[in-house]
Design a protein around this motif. Structure first.
Motif, PDB file in Angstrom:
ATOM      1  N   CYS A 100     -14.713  -4.285 -51.687  1.00 19.27           N
ATOM      2  CA  CYS A 100     -13.262  -4.154 -51.803  1.00 19.27           C
ATOM      3  C   CYS A 100     -12.569  -5.296 -51.057  1.00 19.27           C
ATOM      4  O   CYS A 100     -11.586  -5.858 -51.531  1.00 19.27           O
ATOM      5  CB  CYS A 100     -12.823  -2.796 -51.264  1.00 19.27           C
ATOM      6  N   GLN A 125     -10.265   4.188 -53.816  1.00 16.39           N
ATOM      7  CA  GLN A 125     -11.297   5.091 -53.291  1.00 16.39           C
ATOM      8  C   GLN A 125     -10.762   5.698 -51.987  1.00 16.39           C
ATOM      9  O   GLN A 125      -9.687   5.327 -51.513  1.00 16.39           O
ATOM     10  CB  GLN A 125     -12.583   4.307 -53.023  1.00 16.39           C
ATOM     11  N   CYS A 163     -10.648   1.472 -47.528  1.00 16.16           N
ATOM     12  CA  CYS A 163     -11.939   2.144 -47.734  1.00 16.16           C
ATOM     13  C   CYS A 163     -13.055   1.556 -46.875  1.00 16.16           C
ATOM     14  O   CYS A 163     -14.122   2.141 -46.739  1.00 16.16           O
ATOM     15  CB  CYS A 163     -12.331   2.042 -49.206  1.00 16.16           C
ATOM     16  N   GLU A 164     -12.821   0.343 -46.335  1.00 12.26           N
ATOM     17  CA  GLU A 164     -13.787  -0.358 -45.471  1.00 12.26           C
ATOM     18  C   GLU A 164     -15.042  -0.818 -46.183  1.00 12.26           C
ATOM     19  O   GLU A 164     -16.073  -1.058 -45.544  1.00 12.26           O
ATOM     20  CB  GLU A 164     -14.122   0.482 -44.217  1.00 12.26           C
ATOM     21  N   ARG A 165     -14.957  -0.965 -47.520  1.00 11.15           N
ATOM     22  CA  ARG A 165     -16.126  -1.460 -48.255  1.00 11.15           C
ATOM     23  C   ARG A 165     -16.018  -2.980 -48.437  1.00 11.15           C
ATOM     24  O   ARG A 165     -14.958  -3.508 -48.746  1.00 11.15           O
ATOM     25  CB  ARG A 165     -16.219  -0.780 -49.626  1.00 11.15           C
ATOM     26  N   GLU A 166     -17.166  -3.685 -48.251  1.00 13.69           N
ATOM     27  CA  GLU A 166     -17.155  -5.150 -48.313  1.00 13.69           C
ATOM     28  C   GLU A 166     -16.735  -5.636 -49.697  1.00 13.69           C
ATOM     29  O   GLU A 166     -15.989  -6.616 -49.824  1.00 13.69           O
ATOM     30  CB  GLU A 166     -18.542  -5.704 -47.948  1.00 13.69           C
TER      31      GLU A 166
END
Lengths: 710, 710
Positions: B647, B698, B642-645
């Motif tokens: 995560c 996500q 998802c490339e979310r920090e």
């Protein structure tokens, strides 16, 4: 004392806004002030310093003195005797620090015209140089301390002072230029400074004459030629590509030569513990006052402070002891290209005396003294060739006196250069035989079984050398060759050897013709690149040929080739030599043959010219009476010398005493021995036991060069 | 507590003289202890560590415990359960620091068998590994503190302990090798360590298997191949010519490429003031915990502490602002080859994580983002080529996650490598686009008029890049290619590409025949040098061909050529490849054609082999259950992400929790994102809005490599 805030407020009340206002390192001279400003990116590109001098006239002891405050451009000659005459005041003397503190609560480094305010102005006589008012240059003025500077215009300065005037006390304008001619002749040295600015010099030009104010000239050449930038940490400098490229050329050449000798490059850490650093006593005594210490990492104090190498003998030799287990491991020959730090407190000078510098340091270990001796000279010969064959700078190889040898060495050999403009010698590269000093058991214990010992039990300690050449090379080259148009680059190290400039293009020139000329320039540059000449066509738009000529002259490019419509018609280009200005047409067909030859000729001519100057300043001196006058004539005195350290100390002391007032840039005004040249044959033979030392009249041993030096 | 003096005295009373006695940095693990000793030149060349373990058996709370002191070789497995069984003691547990302090007044890092003396010995049970007595290796033993070490023989150790025996209390000898087989199966990891020592390995060989104890293998390869030397300042290393030569090859290649792109080399100071360093907040936050500070010069405290650059953004950019006045001054492209300091407190590792290291750092400023973007990728491509074309090490180019990007950058691109032996990813070179972050007015204010603004009033801030490649290159190359014979050098960077060894010379060989063979070797090497192959004839006397084979194999020379009398008769030489061991005769007449081709083949084969290994360890993972097992299998997990920090933080935490016990050498046991590869096509296409993130469910954006890393 006016704080910075109150100064700003009073200027604001007069609607005066400084064009810049900067904080910087503390300064204690015009030179250090100018340097601090040059190192502050937010300071204006060009500016002049304002000096504020406070004089005290002779008054009765009981009377309250009325100081005279003189506000002038830093370069303006302000003769106190002429001024006294003009103001009808007796014996003006520079005010003491006590007087400054009493009147202005400031020291002499911090005082400026801004120390004058409603309180102080009425108590003094204020004199302003009349040339200030009309100048458009921003003037630098200390604001309440020597580490802060405001920039104001001449008009602003005058407005500020006028605002302080009262019914009784006015500012006096004096034209110091006229005053000077009215006054008795000033000392020649000061008079010359007046003429330092080159007539009609524009912003882009060097702006100051080499023969008049050498240190300002040097600073200016380095900046204008994009060689160097001043940096915010004092004594450290930025080497821009134009100078770093020269260092790369030297590296390439030297690497090839030393690799052919079996030397290998390596990398050692920059840090060294105190314990290891201090292993060799003489050595560390030579360096310890200048060692920089790391004591903290992040927010942690280190358990033990760690030094940054001033040189790597003690960094490397514990490992030499580990690696050298047998005579078969000898010779060991390593070289490092690195940065070292010597935190000198003397005045720094770009390339010549800097706190961090780049160099190579070679460290070798040998089985026998004979091998070590041989290598010392082979390396010195390479150093001579770097200077003479790459930089076109003549050198005199020789050996250092006992006093001047490297700390911890058995003996030090040197190539010694000469800077005609200052008359000073310069140590340009040194190759040391360390003997067995560092290899002893109580030092680093670099020991092997002696293969030549018949018992098979004998041990022998390694014979070691170390040798170094630094970016000082570049500074020496600039000082020797540069002229009043700027840098003059020796062709073999120039990043650009030939620049091609299109000429004769005017507003009327058609696009087709313009393209034709530009294409011809481009083609010409490419044809030179094909034969490994570093050529460049300057096809920048929006710049006149004159601008380009000046630009490349300042940067010292050895050959300029011009091509205009007429040249194109004749299938030729006009060459212009940077070193002599000589112009000559070259047929395009001959270019590939002519240009390489011309570059060689330029190198040879530059070398020959510098050699003549060196020789002309090398004076055989046989009577002490001639010694100091020789130095004062910007020459090196070569004397028959006894080679005793006590005599050298005495020479330094006696020649220093009688020397000219010390220039703050000059590390030593007394003369020291520069080198005992290997080639003794150029002087009258010394008869041992008969020829006497010029300084002490004991028996002379060899002709020795003495001079003021960097 | 026994002081060093009293220890020495009691040893002397037994006529025991340590073979060496050294002081060094404090140590807190076998690894750091071994490293400290390696960095101490006066320590013996080879040694083994002795571990002294103190156990407390389960006893009634009111009873005084009788600790068990176990003295064994560091590598010996000492199972506490088997030992307890043998001694008939319940539940042996490692003693607490309190207990150690109570009995021995020492902490666990400082304790050694020398803590046993007339006082303490009778109060404990002492067990000694029976294999110690007969060993001839010097054993390292802490003497009263973790920063001092004595070296004693096995016999001396036993003699010392015996001297403490009383009527009631004796030393117990236990054969731990036998004990182990009696005990229940130990953990495989520990068992393997037992086998790490290579059967029949002699002093000169690597001595430890890559697949078993990788970090000991790495240390050994670097030392035995003369690549590296440990240094007395922790975290700093000496690069010997054999490794520095590789760096020189990389420099030459990279310099040519970047100069063709218009990049120029320059030099900036290593020092930076706190004020300038702290200008960019995100940037300095990334570096400040690791900055080394100079606070003293000679004996003077500096007015302000000065930092040593951890990287040069803040050193350079004030001057970029000064030099860039017009859009005509763009692009500005400078590169530095220098040393930087990051005083990391994590465990250092040669080449990969060192406090001082060599690198190049490029810093460029552009008018437009498009230009900056383009250059970022051009440089990354050069980094890929350095690894793949010079070092034969495969790379995957990609972009870093927001969390992993350079402090202060807009985005960071990377070439990501892989070390099969440890299963860890390694960031191998990074090229950053800094955006306009550093050029903003509140930062360095690098601004020009916008030539594309129709009003002529617009300003634009420079787009900046920085990019760096370090000597880490060399460490990665060693780890990827090296084997149990030592280093395997990729041919294009090897300082010696071909070594020629004379063979078949015996005591019976006549001088004439010997000379003939040596001459043939010499001639052969010269004929290869003529065609620019780095060849060397090893004509050292007093060494057998076997010794020479081993020596050059350890050092990784790509091709060995052997010539003996039979070869000479046949006018041939036998070639042996270092990478495969393959032997083949080559007719002397074909040599100049064959050897260059063979070098190319070796390069290609080494690259192909490493690429296969990389690919085999790159696992497409689509279910979280497979994520940690993939890492534990020494693989990289490539997941739709998802490339979310938040995560990424979560992944690190979850994978760290379940990970194997942390290896002290491993900077992180939890997985982090290594790169989002540019080439997404090698994995199943991600359907936007449909494919889910493996970690958080996500929407996934791109396939991303996650792994443990250096």
């Amino acid at each position: 004392m006016s704080s910075l805030d109150s100064i700003t407020a009073s200027l604001a009340s007069l609607s005066i806004t400084p064009s810049a206002s900067v904080l910087h390192a503390e300064t204690n001279s015009p030179t250090s002030w100018r340097e601090a400003l040059l190192a502050t990116p937010s300071a204006p590109e060009s500016f002049e310093l304002i000096k504020t001098l406070v004089y005290k006239p002779k008054t009765a002891k009981t009377a309250t003195p009325v100081p005279v405050v003189v506000i002038a451009r830093d370069e303006t000659e302000t003769s106190s005797s002429a001024l006294g005459k003009k103001l009808n005041l007796k014996e003006l003397r520079l005010a003491s620090e006590d007087l400054l503190a009493e009147f202005f609560s400031l020291d002499k480094n911090s005082i400026s015209l801004l120390a004058l305010n409603g309180d102080t102005f009425p108590k003094v006589v204020t004199v302003i140089d009349s040339s200030i008012a009309s100048s458009s240059t921003p003037f630098a003025i200390h604001a309440s301390s020597s580490s802060s500077t405001l920039f104001l215009s001449g008009a602003d300065i005058v407005a500020y002072l006028k605002s302080l005037e009262t019914e009784e006390v006015k500012v006096q304008e004096i034209d110091f230029a006229t005053l000077k001619t009215e006054a008795p002749a000033a000392k020649p040295a000061v008079k010359e400074k007046e003429e330092a600015k080159i007539e009609g010099a524009v912003q882009i030009a060097i702006g100051v004459k080499k023969e008049v104010d050498f240190s300002a000239w040097y600073q200016s050449v380095l900046l204008k030629a994009d060689m160097l930038e001043y940096y915010s940490v004092s004594g450290c400098y930025i080497l821009r590509p134009w100078s770093y490229g020269i260092w790369e050329e030297i590296q390439d050449w030297f690497n090839k030569k030393i690799k052919a000798m079996g030397v290998q490059n390596a990398s050692f850490p920059m840090f060294v513990s105190a314990k290891v650093l201090e292993r060799e006593k003489d050595h560390i005594e030579g360096f310890s006052p200048e060692v920089a210490w790391v004591t903290r990492a992040g927010s942690s104090e280190l358990e033990e402070p760690i030094a940054i190498r001033p040189t790597s003998e003690t960094v490397m030799y514990p490992y030499y002891a580990k690696w050298i287990k047998s005579h078969r491991d000898l010779p060991l020959k390593l070289n490092l290209w690195n940065n070292v730090v010597r935190w000198e407190f003397k005045h720094p000078q770009p390339f010549l005396r800097t706190r961090e510098y780049l160099w190579q340091e070679g460290h070798t270990a040998h089985l026998t003294k004979a091998e070590a001796d041989k290598e010392v000279l082979e390396i010195l010969e390479l150093y001579r060739r770097v200077y003479e064959e790459l930089l076109a700078v003549p050198m005199i190889p020789g050996v250092k006196s006992e006093k001047e040898k490297f700390a911890g060495a058995l003996y030090t050999t040197t190539v010694e250069g000469f800077i005609p403009a200052s008359g000073r010698g310069i140590q340009a590269g040194t190759s040391h035989c360390l003997g067995q000093n560092f290899s002893q058991p109580e030092m680093f214990n670099i020991v092997v079984e002696d293969p030549n010992d018949p018992t098979g039990q004998g041990k022998t300690y390694a014979w070691q050398n170390s040798w170094g050449l630094s970016t000082r090379t570049i500074g020496v080259m600039v000082m020797v060759h540069g002229d009043n148009q700027g840098l003059v680059l020796p062709p073999r190290v120039a990043s650009v050897q030939v620049v091609v400039v299109p000429c004769g293009i005017t507003a009327k020139t058609s696009d087709a013709d313009r393209n034709k000329i530009n294409d011809a320039c481009d083609k010409l540059a490419k044809s030179l690149i094909d034969i490994d000449i570093r050529a460049k066509a300057d096809l920048r738009e929006g710049y006149t040929p004159g601008y380009k000529f000046n630009d490349w002259e300042q940067k010292g490019v050895p050959i300029r080739l011009e091509i205009g419509p007429n040249d194109l018609a004749k299938q030729q280009t006009v060459s212009v030599r940077r070193d002599t200005g000589a112009k000559a047409p070259i047929a395009l067909a001959d270019l590939k043959a002519t240009v390489p030859k011309l570059l060689e000729t330029i190198h040879n001519d530059m070398y020959a010219k510098a050699l003549n100057e060196y020789n002309a300043h090398l004076k055989e001196v046989t009577r002490w009476e001639d010694f100091v006058p020789t130095l004062d004539n910007k020459c090196i005195a070569v004397i028959p010398w006894c080679e005793r350290e006590v005599c050298e100390d005495d020479i330094k002391e006696r020649s220093g005493r009688s020397a000219e007032p010390q220039d703050e840039r000059a590390p030593s005004a007394g003369a020291k021995s520069l080198a005992i040249p290997f080639d003794q044959d150029r002087w009258t033979p010394i008869e041992l036991g008969k020829t006497k030392c010029v300084a002490c009249d004991q028996d002379a041993k060899r002709w020795t060069m003495f001079g003021r030096s960097y």
